[in-house]
Design an enzyme around this catalytic site. Sequence first.
Site, PDB file in Angstrom:
ATOM      1  N   PRO A  16      -5.401   0.395   2.935  1.00 10.10           N
ATOM      2  CA  PRO A  16      -5.488  -0.905   3.598  1.00 10.10           C
ATOM      3  C   PRO A  16      -4.277  -1.777   3.300  1.00 10.10           C
ATOM      4  O   PRO A  16      -4.035  -2.123   2.148  1.00 10.10           O
ATOM      5  CB  PRO A  16      -6.756  -1.522   2.998  1.00 10.10           C
ATOM      6  N   CYS A  17      -3.506  -2.123   4.325  1.00  4.85           N
ATOM      7  CA  CYS A  17      -2.252  -2.862   4.129  1.00  4.85           C
ATOM      8  C   CYS A  17      -2.044  -3.847   5.274  1.00  4.85           C
ATOM      9  O   CYS A  17      -2.775  -3.828   6.260  1.00  4.85           O
ATOM     10  CB  CYS A  17      -1.058  -1.898   4.067  1.00  4.85           C
ATOM     11  N   THR A  18      -1.019  -4.682   5.152  1.00  7.59           N
ATOM     12  CA  THR A  18      -0.637  -5.615   6.210  1.00  7.59           C
ATOM     13  C   THR A  18       0.882  -5.648   6.293  1.00  7.59           C
ATOM     14  O   THR A  18       1.562  -5.678   5.275  1.00  7.59           O
ATOM     15  CB  THR A  18      -1.164  -7.032   5.917  1.00  7.59           C
ATOM     16  N   GLU A  32       1.605   1.731   6.921  1.00 10.66           N
ATOM     17  CA  GLU A  32       0.447   0.940   7.331  1.00 10.66           C
ATOM     18  C   GLU A  32      -0.583   1.911   7.896  1.00 10.66           C
ATOM     19  O   GLU A  32      -0.339   2.571   8.911  1.00 10.66           O
ATOM     20  CB  GLU A  32       0.871  -0.052   8.416  1.00 10.66           C
TER      21      GLU A  32
END
Length: 486
Positions: free
Chosen positions: A2-4, A93
Amino acid sequence: MPCTTILVGKKASHDGSTIIARNDDGSFGPKRIMVHAAKEQPYTYKSKIAHLSVELPGNALRYTDCPDVVTKNSGIWPACGINEANVAMTATETITSNPRVLGADPYVRYQPGKGNTKEVPGGIGEEDLVTLVLPYIHSAREGVLRTGALLEQYGTYEPNGMAFADADEIWWLETIGGHHWIARRVPDDRVVIMPNQFGLDHFDFEDAYGEKKENLCSEDLKAFVEKYHLALDMGTDFNPRLAFGSHSDSDHIYNTPRAWFMGRYFLPRTYKWDGENADFTPESDDIPWSFVPERKVTVEEVRYVLGSHYQGTPYDPYSKTSDVKDKYRTIGVPNSDVCGIMQIRGYLPEAIQSVEWFSMGGSGFTACFPIYANVPEFPKYISGTTETVSTDSMFWHSRLIAALTDAHIGTAILHDERYQNAVMNRGQQFLYEYDEKVIQGASPDILKEANRKITDMVKEESDKALLNVLNNASSHMKIRYHRDDN
């Protein structure tokens, strides 16, 4: 994972630099920031997760990355970096897909040997990509082409998006199923916002199969789309997000709210984001992948957004009154092992073009500092992280400060804000100072001194901040007794 991600084109940034930034949200695993000499690169790479061997070119460049400290079972997970050709990469991502795509082109997963059945390696994934690509590219476009070739040859076991940047261009690539991929050049005047969801919302096949100026893809992508009836557009334009992505209920809790907050920050007046008749809500599937911001974007704004938790909205988990404060997954999270902001400043001499900004070991309560990338090694404070908690390591130093601030945010936040501002302000001051020294003719060897001074400053400010937030936490411990209480 989980990344942004946030990408900023050179005409959208305040100084003409390209910026690619990403939160590496992991599992609280310690990270370190490393420099790898060209001569250290092996000729064969072996992955842990997929049990795959990949032959590597012999023309490696020196590069930086941000690997895990504990690599025994799952590999190095390098996160991001910049090579000596001033090319940056963030990977990856984790994005989304759908059954129509995965049924047509399944992921290439590792199959262990059983009895007379031979072991079957899996494809490449987030564990591997920076190591396989960054040391061997001289431009952002080359990064796309090398990654695409590897995907077509070996496949992948997961859906990923990744960014590449040089002084002139930013490219964004997304995987499609096990072997397909698609990529677009980010327009110079635009900002891209990416939660964990398939992002591209427009693609020009004519350019991809013609001049290849702004669009690239796997050679058979158009035939793949047509064969399996993947296009869902009602008009003539092709929307990759509709074809290859998802719009599930979980997206509306986990992904789209992050895009909503980022868009709301960069375009507060262009669209209506709140209330009745809003153009976009936290659960909108059609928030644009890219847009022209209302003002030039700075590194400190990118860091603010990547550490944010819906401030100024009812969804802020630190709200004392809102009944929807825990409804959506925030952008800044405690398990954000590192936030890496890769900045390529094409207007400066090549030796000082590449700066990496890092925030390590926590959520939005961690400080962000710069480091020059074109050096032979980094100071031990950022490169010598071990599994043992120690204030001799920026990762652990930072995580301690973040955890204590979060636990007592009402009284600790002032100390933390002062800490973050001091590190960012003083870090920028060092950049101005050493940029000017190199511009005036000093040897680039002086950048090693600059990095040492920057990390010494970060440790000094972190020591002060930890003392302040620890004293604050101690004063709020439940068991307290003094003789004069009577």
